[in-house]
Every structure is written in C-alpha cells, then in structure tokens.
Design an enzyme around this catalytic site. Structure first.
Site: not given
Length: 345
Positions: A16, A313
């Site tokens: 990410e 994430h």
C-alpha cells in the site's frame, strides 16, 4: 555512515506504499539494533515523502536510541537510520500541526518497552483525524492487548486536537518489559459493555444528538449507552463519533468524523457499518487492530488471532516485520473471518 553494508534495504513503494512501512521499520530498528535504508518513502500517496508527522516520528525514534539519520527533512523520500541503544526517560515531541500524535506514539511505544527505565512521553499535535487511529483506540483496544502481553502502559488524553488546527496533547507512561508474552486471540469472549460517544467542540449540540439517535436505532442501544461528550469550544471545531465494544478478551473502537457538508446521519452510518461488519464476522479483532497486533506478537516470538479482514496495509506490515525478525506470518480464510498466525522460524 557506519554499517552501510549491513543495512536492511526497504522499498517504501511496496504494497500500500504508505507511512506504516517507515513507522514499523523505525520501531523494529530501535528494538533489534539493525540499521535500515528506505527508498520511495510514501511513494503511493498524493504527496510522497516525509510529511510533518512522519519526520517527527523519525526524530523521536532517533532521539530515543541516539540514531544517525542524515539529512532527513520534509518531503524526503530516502532515509538511512542507524540506531544505538534505547534510552528510557522523559521525552517531549511537538508535531506542530494536526499530524497524528497517535502514529508517532505507536512508533516509539513498543521500543520503550525495551528501555532501561520508565519513560514518560508528551506529544502535541492532532489526536483525532480521519487518517489515524484516535487516542481512545490506543487506550482501549491496542493498550488492552499489550497489557495482556505483559506490558504496563498508561495513555492519557490531555487535550483534543482536531484537523486542521491540531493543538492536542497526549501523555504516555511506559514501564520496561523484558519479554512480551505470547497470546492467542481467537474469540472475543462474552460482551461486557457497548456504548457510543459523540465528542463535539465548537459544534452545535444537536449534531451529537442526531448522531447518537441514529446509533441507538441502528445498533438497538438504549439511552444509557448513548453519551454526548461536550468539549471546550476552543478545542474545536471538531466532532468525532466513537463506538466501543468491550468483550472479555478484547475491546474494539470504531470511529467516524464530522466534516463540513456531511450530515450527522451520514457520520453515524459510517460508524455503524464498521461495527456491524466486525460483529457479523465473528472475529476477535477488527481490521485496524489486526494491523497493529502483528508487530508486538512477532516481538513476543509468536501469536494468533482471528480478524474480520486482512487489509493490504496488514500484508505490507507483515512483509516489513519479516525483514527484521525471524518470524513467519501467515493468513488463512476461516469461514466469515481470517486467521493470522505468527511463529518463529
């Protein structure tokens, strides 16, 4: 710099591509004593490189372990970090904007568990903004898990700091902990309490009432569970709605923020959707807490939990952790939820 040939190389554009890569690297570098070099810091963000809160996290980490950091500055996309020994004591860090106090605190808190003495930290800046966990998440959710693992920490919110003004203040007291305990969080256990809080500063009181009325209807909660938290007007303007679910083994906190042109009902709907998703999954922890648990569990040498969702994430964070520690981190689907297992290699 010394030990360049031993530096761990990190690409800030992986996964990410946000600030979590840098923060986890700083934490783990301090604890393991391993230097690292990171390129492409926050490469996937609209404004790449170090923002104010990231620079303060770097400076805070460097001060705590007397690290060499070279010419780190706002906008920098390259950083070399060469740590020394972690030192406990009294520290004060000012972000000077609405940049997140909680993200800076999450960077240094695990490292200070391994310090030589008690630490007291004061951080000023933003305490409640949409791009970071609110202080109550650290107090109730993250802090509860760390305490189960043997840590002794106390986090106090002295003043709210909303976006864009900031001006908030958080204090944290951290006792040394020679070894974190391995734990397993596979089930929530019995529900002990559930409540909603609408914090308002310099905002009309009926905003809080409308938010809480929606929560009451949407969650089936009664008035005793719906709490208006008025703050001094000078701490605003700002509004945050928090839904807290306390269970025997875990506490979860979900939040939504009031913004200009956003109806109170829309704010409430956002928080309700997060809580309902978590409840429907049957998992022990939600998406954001799952992301934060992997690092302390890896430091403990292992652990296991069920979660409602494995985010990009979290996968990125796992990849960074494995660069510094000899652990395996695996994810598996388990019906309506996922299981994360951390084990020593």
């Amino acid at each position: 710099m010394n030990n360049k040939e031993k530096m761990i190389e990190l690409d800030g554009a992986i996964g990410e591509g946000g600030g979590q890569i840098l923060r986890s690297a700083l934490t783990l570098s301090m604890i393991t004593g391993q230097a690292f070099r990171i390129n492409n810091i926050r490469a996937n963000r609209p404004k790449p490189g170090l923002m104010r809160q990231h620079l303060v996290a770097v400076q805070a980490a460097a001060q705590i372990c007397n690290a060499e950091i070279g010419d780190a500055g706002i906008g920098a996309q390259l950083l070399e970090f060469v740590p020394q020994k972690i030192k406990g004591g009294d520290y004060q860090f000012a972000i000077g904007s609405a940049g997140s106090c909680t993200l800076v605190l999450q960077t240094v808190l695990p490292a200070l568990l391994f310090a030589d003495k008690e630490s007291n930290i004061r951080i000023s800046g933003g305490t409640h903004n949409p791009m970071a966990p609110p202080v109550q998440f650290l107090q109730r959710a993250y802090g509860k898990v760390l305490e189960k693992m043997g840590a002794s920490i106390d986090i106090q919110l002295k003043r709210f700091g909303f976006y864009p003004a900031g001006g908030g203040e958080v204090l944290a007291q951290i006792q040394p902990c020679s070894q974190l305990r391995q734990i397993s969080l596979m089930e929530r256990g019995e529900r002990e309490s559930a409540f909603a809080e609408s914090f308002i500063a310099g905002v009309a009181a009926n905003v809080a009432k409308r938010e809480l009325e929606c929560v009451g209807n949407g969650m089936g909660w009664d008035e005793s569970q719906l709490l208006v938290r008025g703050l001094p007007a000078e701490q605003g303007p700002g509004n945050v709605l928090l839904l807290t679910l306390e269970y025997q083994h875990v506490t979860e906190v979900f939040c939504a923020f009031g913004e200009k042109m956003l109806r109170a009902e829309a704010v409430a709907k956002n928080a309700i959707q997060q809580a309902r998703h978590y409840l429907a999954s049957g998992a022990a922890v939600g998406e954001y807490l799952a992301d934060q648990l992997m690092l302390p569990m890896a430091l403990a040498g292992g652990g296991k939990f069920t979660t409602s969702q494995i985010s990009e994430h979290a996968k990125t964070n796992a990849a960074v952790i494995k660069k510094f520690l000899p652990v395996d981190i695996s994810f598996a689907e388990n019906g309506s939820c996922h299981t994360c297992t951390i084990s020593n290699q």
